[in-house]
Scaffold this motif. Structure first.
Motif, PDB file in Angstrom:
ATOM      1  N   VAL A   7       0.812  -0.773   0.131  1.00  0.00           N
ATOM      2  CA  VAL A   7       0.149   0.132  -0.271  1.00  0.00           C
ATOM      3  C   VAL A   7       1.388   1.358   0.108  1.00  0.00           C
ATOM      4  CG1 VAL A   7      -2.094   1.969   1.392  1.00  0.00           C
ATOM      5  CG2 VAL A   7      -1.946  -1.281   1.519  1.00  0.00           C
ATOM      6  N   GLU A   8       0.547   2.333  -1.068  1.00  0.00           N
ATOM      7  CA  GLU A   8       1.446   3.078  -1.391  1.00  0.00           C
ATOM      8  C   GLU A   8       0.628   4.308  -1.672  1.00  0.00           C
ATOM      9  OE1 GLU A   8       5.629   4.832  -3.759  1.00  0.00           O
ATOM     10  OE2 GLU A   8       4.558   3.018  -4.181  1.00  0.00           O
ATOM     11  N   PRO A   9       0.893   5.508  -1.101  1.00  0.00           N
ATOM     12  CA  PRO A   9      -0.161   6.351  -1.455  1.00  0.00           C
ATOM     13  C   PRO A   9       0.783   7.339  -2.376  1.00  0.00           C
ATOM     14  CG  PRO A   9      -0.155   6.712   1.073  1.00  0.00           C
ATOM     15  CD  PRO A   9       0.845   5.879   0.421  1.00  0.00           C
ATOM     16  N   THR A  10      -0.145   7.841  -3.294  1.00  0.00           N
ATOM     17  CA  THR A  10       0.012   8.704  -4.350  1.00  0.00           C
ATOM     18  C   THR A  10       0.883   9.714  -3.819  1.00  0.00           C
ATOM     19  OG1 THR A  10      -1.921   9.624  -4.822  1.00  0.00           O
ATOM     20  CG2 THR A  10      -1.219   7.855  -6.268  1.00  0.00           C
ATOM     21  N   GLY A  11       0.486  10.944  -2.489  1.00  0.00           N
ATOM     22  CA  GLY A  11       0.771  11.986  -2.353  1.00  0.00           C
ATOM     23  C   GLY A  11       1.089  12.172  -0.768  1.00  0.00           C
ATOM     24  N   PRO A  12       1.386  12.852   0.591  1.00  0.00           N
ATOM     25  CA  PRO A  12       1.042  12.679   1.697  1.00  0.00           C
ATOM     26  C   PRO A  12      -0.260  12.166   1.928  1.00  0.00           C
ATOM     27  CG  PRO A  12       1.992  14.674   0.768  1.00  0.00           C
ATOM     28  CD  PRO A  12       1.821  13.878   0.090  1.00  0.00           C
ATOM     29  N   ILE A  13      -0.005  11.712   3.178  1.00  0.00           N
ATOM     30  CA  ILE A  13      -1.830  11.650   3.671  1.00  0.00           C
ATOM     31  C   ILE A  13      -1.342  12.417   5.209  1.00  0.00           C
ATOM     32  CG2 ILE A  13      -2.206  10.247   4.698  1.00  0.00           C
ATOM     33  CD1 ILE A  13      -2.837   9.787   2.089  1.00  0.00           C
ATOM     34  N   ALA A  14      -2.247  13.729   5.643  1.00  0.00           N
ATOM     35  CA  ALA A  14      -2.386  14.469   6.336  1.00  0.00           C
ATOM     36  C   ALA A  14      -3.040  14.038   7.795  1.00  0.00           C
ATOM     37  CB  ALA A  14      -1.977  15.347   6.332  1.00  0.00           C
ATOM     38  N   ARG A  15      -2.990  13.681   8.783  1.00  0.00           N
ATOM     39  CA  ARG A  15      -3.529  12.890   9.730  1.00  0.00           C
ATOM     40  C   ARG A  15      -4.530  14.196   9.695  1.00  0.00           C
ATOM     41  NH1 ARG A  15      -2.269  11.253  14.174  1.00  0.00           N
ATOM     42  NH2 ARG A  15      -0.359  10.679  14.365  1.00  0.00           N
ATOM     43  N   PRO A  16      -6.175  13.808   9.760  1.00  0.00           N
ATOM     44  CA  PRO A  16      -7.155  14.038  10.525  1.00  0.00           C
ATOM     45  C   PRO A  16      -7.070  16.154  10.832  1.00  0.00           C
ATOM     46  CG  PRO A  16      -7.569  11.783  10.196  1.00  0.00           C
ATOM     47  CD  PRO A  16      -6.124  11.603   9.975  1.00  0.00           C
ATOM     48  N   GLY A  17      -7.938  16.745  10.232  1.00  0.00           N
ATOM     49  CA  GLY A  17      -7.460  18.069  10.366  1.00  0.00           C
ATOM     50  C   GLY A  17      -6.476  19.006  10.526  1.00  0.00           C
ATOM     51  N   ALA A  18      -5.452  18.320  10.115  1.00  0.00           N
ATOM     52  CA  ALA A  18      -3.822  19.019  10.050  1.00  0.00           C
ATOM     53  C   ALA A  18      -4.423  19.465   8.187  1.00  0.00           C
ATOM     54  CB  ALA A  18      -2.786  18.158  10.164  1.00  0.00           C
ATOM     55  N   ASP A  19      -3.404  20.138   8.641  1.00  0.00           N
ATOM     56  CA  ASP A  19      -3.671  20.729   6.408  1.00  0.00           C
ATOM     57  C   ASP A  19      -2.445  20.910   5.948  1.00  0.00           C
ATOM     58  OD1 ASP A  19      -5.953  23.087   7.774  1.00  0.00           O
ATOM     59  OD2 ASP A  19      -4.053  24.136   7.673  1.00  0.00           O
ATOM     60  N   SER A  20      -1.351  20.065   7.110  1.00  0.00           N
ATOM     61  CA  SER A  20      -0.040  19.994   5.522  1.00  0.00           C
ATOM     62  C   SER A  20       0.747  18.320   6.211  1.00  0.00           C
ATOM     63  CB  SER A  20       0.990  20.570   5.630  1.00  0.00           C
ATOM     64  OG  SER A  20       0.945  21.368   6.328  1.00  0.00           O
ATOM     65  N   GLY A  21       1.848  17.610   6.149  1.00  0.00           N
ATOM     66  CA  GLY A  21       2.181  17.008   6.377  1.00  0.00           C
ATOM     67  C   GLY A  21       1.888  15.359   6.163  1.00  0.00           C
ATOM     68  N   ASP A  22       2.631  14.798   6.534  1.00  0.00           N
ATOM     69  CA  ASP A  22       3.068  12.969   6.052  1.00  0.00           C
ATOM     70  C   ASP A  22       2.757  12.390   7.393  1.00  0.00           C
ATOM     71  OD1 ASP A  22       2.461  10.927   4.709  1.00  0.00           O
ATOM     72  OD2 ASP A  22       4.170  11.028   3.203  1.00  0.00           O
ATOM     73  N   ASP A  23       1.667  12.292   7.573  1.00  0.00           N
ATOM     74  CA  ASP A  23       0.949  11.115   8.901  1.00  0.00           C
ATOM     75  C   ASP A  23       0.666   9.428   8.458  1.00  0.00           C
ATOM     76  OD1 ASP A  23       2.072  13.073  11.320  1.00  0.00           O
ATOM     77  OD2 ASP A  23       0.402  13.873  10.501  1.00  0.00           O
ATOM     78  N   PHE A  24       1.439   8.843   7.494  1.00  0.00           N
ATOM     79  CA  PHE A  24       0.334   7.687   6.765  1.00  0.00           C
ATOM     80  C   PHE A  24       1.412   6.613   7.647  1.00  0.00           C
ATOM     81  CE2 PHE A  24       0.945   4.311   3.673  1.00  0.00           C
ATOM     82  CZ  PHE A  24      -0.388   4.337   4.316  1.00  0.00           C
ATOM     83  N   LEU A  25       2.303   6.924   8.146  1.00  0.00           N
ATOM     84  CA  LEU A  25       2.661   5.836   8.970  1.00  0.00           C
ATOM     85  C   LEU A  25       2.713   5.593  10.345  1.00  0.00           C
ATOM     86  CD1 LEU A  25       6.667   4.667   7.460  1.00  0.00           C
ATOM     87  CD2 LEU A  25       4.346   3.828   6.642  1.00  0.00           C
ATOM     88  N   PRO A  26       2.997   6.900  10.958  1.00  0.00           N
ATOM     89  CA  PRO A  26       2.546   7.145  11.937  1.00  0.00           C
ATOM     90  C   PRO A  26       0.932   6.985  12.245  1.00  0.00           C
ATOM     91  CG  PRO A  26       3.579   9.298  11.996  1.00  0.00           C
ATOM     92  CD  PRO A  26       3.249   8.957  10.101  1.00  0.00           C
ATOM     93  N   LEU A  27      -0.043   7.198  11.870  1.00  0.00           N
ATOM     94  CA  LEU A  27      -1.340   7.313  11.584  1.00  0.00           C
ATOM     95  C   LEU A  27      -1.910   5.135  11.978  1.00  0.00           C
ATOM     96  CD1 LEU A  27      -3.442   9.547   9.658  1.00  0.00           C
ATOM     97  CD2 LEU A  27      -3.250   9.068  11.655  1.00  0.00           C
ATOM     98  N   LEU A  28      -0.913   4.829  11.115  1.00  0.00           N
ATOM     99  CA  LEU A  28      -0.664   3.168  10.521  1.00  0.00           C
ATOM    100  C   LEU A  28      -0.138   2.727  12.356  1.00  0.00           C
ATOM    101  CD1 LEU A  28      -0.181   2.805   7.331  1.00  0.00           C
ATOM    102  CD2 LEU A  28      -2.487   2.277   8.573  1.00  0.00           C
ATOM    103  N   ILE A  29       1.078   2.915  12.610  1.00  0.00           N
ATOM    104  CA  ILE A  29       1.781   2.591  13.604  1.00  0.00           C
ATOM    105  C   ILE A  29       1.046   2.813  15.480  1.00  0.00           C
ATOM    106  CG2 ILE A  29       3.392   2.942  15.707  1.00  0.00           C
ATOM    107  CD1 ILE A  29       5.212   3.662  12.839  1.00  0.00           C
TER     108      ILE A  29
END
Length: 261
Positions: free
Chosen positions: A128-150
């Motif tokens: 599974v790989e996103p095509t772009g950064p995955i921000a935490r819900p409510g955040a405007d930017s950043g890439d929290d894809f791995l922290p969210l899964l952890i």
């Protein structure tokens, strides 16, 4: 004529006691059917048969499966996925899909199936790989894809020398011979699982992948941030990309039980 039918409490709650009792008495149940999981013939008069209720936003479809393939259960899916399942429309692996809870512009996933060799054994895997950064819900930017899964229980992977550990409450749904969804525990006390990732249309997997999944009864999920894996045309190249992502601290994984065959 009464059938050898299993109707789970979740299915009964959805369809009501009257309809459940009618099914158990043989009403509206075909004697023979095509298993919604392995797609081979079944006979509800001769072998244990599970009722599987696919529930969308506006549509519910009752299907039948060998009890050895799938337990009786409710599977909640998106309406378009349910319509696709009814039509048995297949698409190629790697179709972009959305991550629940993230903004659409940040939540497009690519999912690729492949066999991964670990400790001398072939394991069915989904990358599974996103095509772009995955921000935490409510955040405007950043890439929290791995922290969210952890936070959900996925573990960081530094090498692929051993298979990842299991993740309780999650599973991979393979029905009608095709990949439909990755399921996670329902929230807010919901009794059944909900889709964490779901195919817009059921995805084909190879016979080798299905055979390995049937043997191990689990599927390995590897997830990496955008740009870590890429579209690899061969499984050896996919493995090289996974090794590189793990070495760079950009890979998490879990082993999920297989629902279906």
């Amino acid at each position: 004529m009464p059938r050898l039918l299993d109707v789970s409490d979740d299915v009964r709650a959805e369809i009501g006691d009257e309809e459940a009792d009618r099914l158990l008495a043989g009403g509206n149940v075909p004697g023979s059917y095509d298993c919604t999981s392995c797609r081979t013939a079944g006979d509800s008069e001769q072998e244990r048969t599970s009722t599987v209720l696919f529930v969308g936003d506006e549509t519910a479809v009752l299907a039948f499966a060998h009890a050895a393939c799938l337990p009786s259960q409710v599977v909640r899916v998106a309406e378009d996925q349910l319509q696709g399942a009814v039509r048995s429309v297949a698409d190629a692996p790697g179709t972009p899909d959305q991550v629940p809870g993230a903004a659409p512009s940040q939540a497009v996933l690519g999912v690729t199936s492949g066999l991964v060799l670990i400790a001398g054994e072939l394991h069915p895997a989904l990358v599974v790989e996103p095509t772009g950064p995955i921000a935490r819900p409510g955040a405007d930017s950043g890439d929290d894809f791995l922290p969210l899964l952890i936070e959900q229980g996925y573990m960081p992977v530094t090498s692929l020398e051993e298979a990842p550990r299991g993740l309780e409450g999650w599973s991979v749904l393979l029905a009608m011979g095709q990949l439909h969804a990755v399921l996670q525990p329902g929230t807010g006390g919901a009794p059944s699982q909900v889709a964490w990732w779901q195919a817009h249309q059921p995805l084909l997997v190879t016979e080798g992948w299905r055979a390995a999944a049937n043997k191990t009864q689990k599927v390995l999920i590897f997830a990496a941030p955008a740009g870590s894996i890429g579209r690899q045309p061969r499984e050896d190249l996919l493995r090289d990309a996974l090794d590189k992502a793990a070495a760079n601290g950009r890979l998490v994984a879990a082993a999920l039980p297989l629902a279906g065959t």
